[in-house]
Design an enzyme around this catalytic site. Structure first.
Site: not given
Ligand SMILES: NC(=[NH2+])NCCC[C@H](N)C(=O)O
Ligand SMILES: [Mn+2]
Ligand SMILES: [Mn+2]
Length: 323
Positions: A114, A142, A144, A146, A159, A248, A250, A293
């Site tokens: 990312h 995401d 996360h 980030d 990332h 992302d 994830d 990712e």
């Protein structure tokens, strides 16, 4: 299948698509995420976009590894790992994205980790400013946020920092370590919306709170349902703003996308992920998409599922419909 029926609001043509394949993994520590673009393409992605969704594809046929940009030595700097490499790659990628976007093409970037969003978002933001005189919004899907600064990051992996550099919350004077990022390549924290968050570092929570950043966590999705969350997310952005979607993989639950470097349980279903992409497409405001990712080398049994999930999200964002 019919051609996409949504008229793009901010692109001069309906179906010109620039594709950039970025085989880069230096924003984190696990090998393999650089193999994702080839895996997505081998799964038939580009042909699907061309034949089924009828895009006119502008793709140089290469997976860029940017090996010519790799420094001989790349010591940690302000706690960042591989700072010179990530900076050089994203600076070059930013120009590649800008070249497509300034022609009025939709830009699809296949990552890569990312950190590459430092290149993609900066490239679109500049082109949109020049072409339309407007600031664009970013939807960041995401697990996360980030949004670590180099100082708040516990891992030093870049990332986990792209949003901080893109919003100016993190900055560095050194030209060779993101100092090349200028104001016309940045976005406002007011125009940033998160969806799917569930693993936020302590320092990031403070950054999100202090800056009043709009974020829809998995808790919000459980409470309101994904339909209402998308209404609220798109309502926050408004209907007259170009959108860059940075997805992302994830964000999806590991049940659907296990092959990724930092999986977090309790995520989006495959349908919720596709639905987010469909809703953003329906706005007609989407100008660029990143899919990042996917790491086919982790979880060998789950790799093909994760790749399929990635392809599905991309197709949905580009106008594939169920009926
Ligand atoms: N793009 C990602 N998967 N980022 C994960 C970031 C994890 C953690 N917050 C970090 O700063 O290292
Ligand atoms: Mn993530
Ligand atoms: Mn991410």
């Amino acid at each position: 299948m019919d051609a996409p029926t949504i008229q793009p609001k901010f692109l001069p043509t309906q179906n010109e698509l620039g594709v950039i394949a970025v085989g880069f993994s230096g924003g984190q520590c696990k090998a393999g995420v650089d193999a994702a673009p080839m895996a997505l393409i081998q799964a038939g992605l580009i042909n699907q976009l061309k034949d089924e969704l009828e895009y006119n594809i502008h793709y140089d046929g290469e997976v860029h590894s940017y090996s010519e940009l790799m420094p001989k030595e790349d010591p940690d700097y302000r706690n960042m790992k591989n700072p010179l490499a990530v900076s050089a790659v994203t600076q070059t990628l930013s120009k590649q994205v800008y070249e497509h976007a300034k022609e009025g093409r939709f830009v699809l970037t296949l990552g890569g980790d990312h950190s590459i969003a430092i290149g993609t978002v900066s490239g679109t933001a500049k082109a949109i400013r020049e072409r339309l005189g407007r600031e664009m919004a970013v939807i960041w899907v995401d697990a996360h946020a980030d949004i670590n600064t180099p100082e708040s990051s516990e891992s030093g992996n870049i990332h986990g920092m792209p949003v901080a550099f893109l919003t100016g919350l993190a900055a560095e004077k050194r030209e060779d370590i993101f100092g090349w990022l200028k104001d016309d390549q940045k976005i406002s924290v007011k125009k940033l919306v998160y969806i799917g968050l569930r693993d936020i570092d302590r320092g990031e929570k403070k950054i999100l709170r202090d800056n009043g950043i709009k974020a829809f966590s998995m808790h919000d999705i459980d409470r309101h349902g994904i339909g209402k969350v998308m209404d609220m997310a798109l309502g926050w952005i408004g209907s007259d703003t170009p959108i860059h979607l940075s997805f992302d993989v994830d964000a999806l639950d590991p049940m659907w996308a296990p092959s990724t470097g930092t999986p977090v349980r309790g995520g989006l279903t495959l349908r919720e992920g596709d639905f987010i992409a469909e809703c953003v497409h329906e706005t007609g405001s989407l100008v660029a998409l990143d899919l990042v990712e996917v790491n086919p080398s982790l979880e060998s049994e789950g790799a093909s599922e994760t790749i399929r999930a990635g392809c599905s999200i991309i197709r949905c964002a580009l106008g594939d419909t169920l009926l």
